[in-house]
Design a protein around this motif. Structure first.
Motif, mmCIF file in Angstrom:
data_model
loop_
_atom_site.group_PDB
_atom_site.id
_atom_site.type_symbol
_atom_site.label_atom_id
_atom_site.label_comp_id
_atom_site.label_asym_id
_atom_site.label_seq_id
_atom_site.Cartn_x
_atom_site.Cartn_y
_atom_site.Cartn_z
ATOM 1 N N UNK A 179 78.300 73.624 76.934
ATOM 2 C CA UNK A 179 79.017 74.261 75.821
ATOM 3 C C UNK A 179 79.662 75.579 76.253
ATOM 4 N N UNK A 180 78.946 76.390 77.049
ATOM 5 C CA UNK A 180 79.483 77.677 77.488
ATOM 6 C C UNK A 180 80.711 77.468 78.358
ATOM 7 N N UNK A 181 80.609 76.528 79.286
ATOM 8 C CA UNK A 181 81.741 76.266 80.179
ATOM 9 C C UNK A 181 82.935 75.704 79.401
ATOM 10 N N UNK A 182 82.701 74.844 78.416
ATOM 11 C CA UNK A 182 83.796 74.268 77.648
ATOM 12 C C UNK A 182 84.522 75.327 76.810
ATOM 13 N N UNK A 183 83.753 76.257 76.243
ATOM 14 C CA UNK A 183 84.387 77.333 75.478
ATOM 15 C C UNK A 183 85.269 78.199 76.387
ATOM 16 N N UNK A 184 84.739 78.565 77.558
ATOM 17 C CA UNK A 184 85.520 79.375 78.500
ATOM 18 C C UNK A 184 86.743 78.620 79.005
ATOM 19 N N UNK A 185 86.579 77.318 79.219
ATOM 20 C CA UNK A 185 87.700 76.500 79.690
ATOM 21 C C UNK A 185 88.784 76.420 78.621
ATOM 22 N N UNK A 186 88.350 76.337 77.340
ATOM 23 C CA UNK A 186 89.336 76.299 76.253
ATOM 24 C C UNK A 186 90.096 77.612 76.167
ATOM 25 N N UNK A 187 89.390 78.742 76.398
ATOM 26 C CA UNK A 187 90.064 80.036 76.369
ATOM 27 C C UNK A 187 91.084 80.158 77.489
ATOM 28 N N UNK A 202 96.847 86.925 89.107
ATOM 29 C CA UNK A 202 96.071 86.540 87.922
ATOM 30 C C UNK A 202 96.156 85.047 87.681
ATOM 31 N N UNK A 203 97.358 84.467 87.950
ATOM 32 C CA UNK A 203 97.519 83.021 87.767
ATOM 33 C C UNK A 203 96.622 82.255 88.724
ATOM 34 N N UNK A 204 96.511 82.721 89.940
ATOM 35 C CA UNK A 204 95.667 82.043 90.927
ATOM 36 C C UNK A 204 94.195 82.166 90.556
ATOM 37 N N UNK A 205 93.807 83.318 90.029
ATOM 38 C CA UNK A 205 92.406 83.505 89.622
ATOM 39 C C UNK A 205 92.044 82.596 88.462
ATOM 40 N N UNK A 206 92.972 82.488 87.492
ATOM 41 C CA UNK A 206 92.714 81.609 86.350
ATOM 42 C C UNK A 206 92.595 80.162 86.800
ATOM 43 N N UNK A 207 93.495 79.720 87.689
ATOM 44 C CA UNK A 207 93.452 78.335 88.177
ATOM 45 C C UNK A 207 92.155 78.065 88.921
ATOM 46 N N UNK A 211 89.258 75.424 87.761
ATOM 47 C CA UNK A 211 88.758 74.397 88.668
ATOM 48 C C UNK A 211 87.239 74.477 88.799
ATOM 49 N N UNK A 212 86.705 75.676 88.866
ATOM 50 C CA UNK A 212 85.250 75.839 88.998
ATOM 51 C C UNK A 212 84.534 75.359 87.728
ATOM 52 N N UNK A 213 85.121 75.672 86.562
ATOM 53 C CA UNK A 213 84.497 75.244 85.308
ATOM 54 C C UNK A 213 84.484 73.715 85.186
ATOM 55 N N UNK A 214 85.616 73.086 85.532
ATOM 56 C CA UNK A 214 85.683 71.634 85.452
ATOM 57 C C UNK A 214 84.731 70.973 86.450
ATOM 58 N N UNK A 215 84.570 71.573 87.584
ATOM 59 C CA UNK A 215 83.626 71.033 88.563
ATOM 60 C C UNK A 215 82.198 71.142 88.049
#
Length: 415
Positions: A179-187, A202-207, A211-215
């Motif tokens: 749930x925590x990762x999904x909320x952060x991924x949605x943000x 900043x774009x590279x950091x977000x990407x 990727x880390x959250x989806x993994x």
């Protein structure tokens, strides 16, 4: 390459259990009447098998829709010069009608023949019957254990797995762990869809974070052993009652072969009825002439013998078996079939034994074969029946009376 198709459906090719049940339910009354007619034609050996029943074709007619002649129509109906109001029109010559007599037209439709299997036949045969006056004695006596559902367990065999409950557990665990990762991924995904451009760093950091959250989310397994849920069954004590039925049949010389066959047909119905309706019930077979014997099922129905008639020998043997094998906790039922003849000096002894036996018996069915008005046993038994209402007496004159008498004796309201 050869392909092999294995049909493991319960319904065989060309058959449909649902359609069959629907047909039986729709024409239940016609089948019940046909089964009653079929019982009189069956022999003892065929009594437990199914049979073919005939259903009148007119009962199978289906309602149909037809196009009516709609609209308004005008027409002129011609009169006649031969008849006026009130005249009688003569009947046309023979052959003009549709009913009676021979005809050169094609034959009419035959009745529909439907074959019932054993279970269906016995279901209609014994519908609504039960051992009357079944007062359950000593229900606290636990003798049977039956498995019952008791929630769920985390271990078990695959056939007992509750798929819905397992998937529910899996989804709950998956949602809780991610749930925590999904909320952060949605943000982060929402930030990436904004109109304001992001700096390259900043774009590279977000990407990279996306990727880390989806993994991390993908690393959580969809199904884990802790999610498995199985139906849990435990053995629960079931209060049971104990019942014994004594079948007493007169096989003396006074019982002709016709009377013996009718008595055997009656007991064959009773035996099939008990086998079908009760799992835990003892059946004792007693046949007697001058001497009573306890025999097995095969000898009871198919053995032949003759001799004098002493009814007290059968009643005495019944009482002795009760005292030796069956205590007061048992529900006791007795069914006696005889032609009513008895050694005249034995009547007093038989009545005395019957009076001693009836207080221990919950239901006593006396069936007299032959239909005599006043036999050697009917009159004294009738006097005892006035004192003990659970002693029921019926007469059977012919094979066609067996089934109606059987239903009267073993209806739930009989005693």
């Amino acid at each position: 390459m050869t392909n092999m198709i294995i049909d493991r459906r319960q319904n065989g090719p060309g058959k449909s259990v649902d359609n069959r049940r629907r047909f039986i339910r729709r024409y239940k009354e016609a089948i019940e009447k046909a089964v009653v007619d079929l019982v009189d034609q069956k022999s003892i050996t065929d009594m437990g098998n199914g049979g073919k029943v005939r259903i009148p074709r007119k009962l199978l007619d289906e309602p149909t829709f037809r196009h009516a002649k709609g609209g308004l129509h005008e027409g002129v109906l011609p009169g006649n010069r031969e008849y006026t109001t009130g005249d009688r029109i003569p009947r046309p010559d023979g052959g003009g009608g549709r009913g009676g007599g021979a005809s050169d037209e094609t034959g009419g439709e035959d009745d529909f023949v439907f074959e019932l299997n054993r279970d269906e036949f016995l279901h209609f045969l014994f519908a609504g019957l039960a051992l009357p006056a079944m007062v359950k004695k000593k229900l606290a006596s636990i003798e049977e254990w039956k498995p019952k559902r008791a929630g769920w367990s985390t271990s078990g065999i695959p056939s007992q797995m509750d798929v819905v409950r397992t998937l529910r557990q899996s989804m709950g665990r998956h949602i809780a762990l991610t749930s925590k990762e999904r909320r952060r991924l949605a943000e982060l995904t929402a930030e990436g869809r904004t109109d304001e451009p992001l700096e390259d760093g900043a774009q590279a950091a977000v990407a990279e974070e996306i990727h880390a959250l989806r993994t991390r989310i993908a690393r959580v397994p969809f199904l884990d052993p802790v999610d498995l849920r199985y139906h849990n069954r435990v053995k629960m004590p079931v209060p049971t009652t104990k019942a014994v039925v004594f079948n007493i049949m007169d096989v003396s010389g006074s019982m002709g072969q016709h009377e013996k066959d009718m008595a055997k047909r009656f007991f064959a119905l009773l035996y099939l009825f008990l086998q079908r309706r009760y799992d835990r019930i003892d059946v004792v077979f007693i046949r007697h002439h001058a001497i009573a014997q306890e025999v097995d099922e095969n000898e009871f129905f198919y053995s032949t013998s003759s001799g004098g008639t002493i009814v007290s020998s059968a009643l005495s043997l019944t009482r002795r078996i009760l005292e030796e094998r069956y205590n007061a906790d048992w529900n006791v039922y007795v069914c006696q079939a005889t032609d009513g003849d008895n050694f005249i000096q034995d009547n007093e002894t038989s009545i005395r034994l019957l009076r001693d036996l009836l207080p221990r018996v919950q239901y006593y069915a006396y069936v007299e074969i032959g239909g005599k008005a006043l036999s050697d046993l009917w009159t004294p038994y009738a006097r005892v029946a006035e004192e003990f209402k659970h002693l029921q007496m019926k007469q059977v004159e012919g094979p066609e009376d067996i089934y109606p008498v059987f239903r009267e004796l073993f209806s739930p309201e009989a005693a």
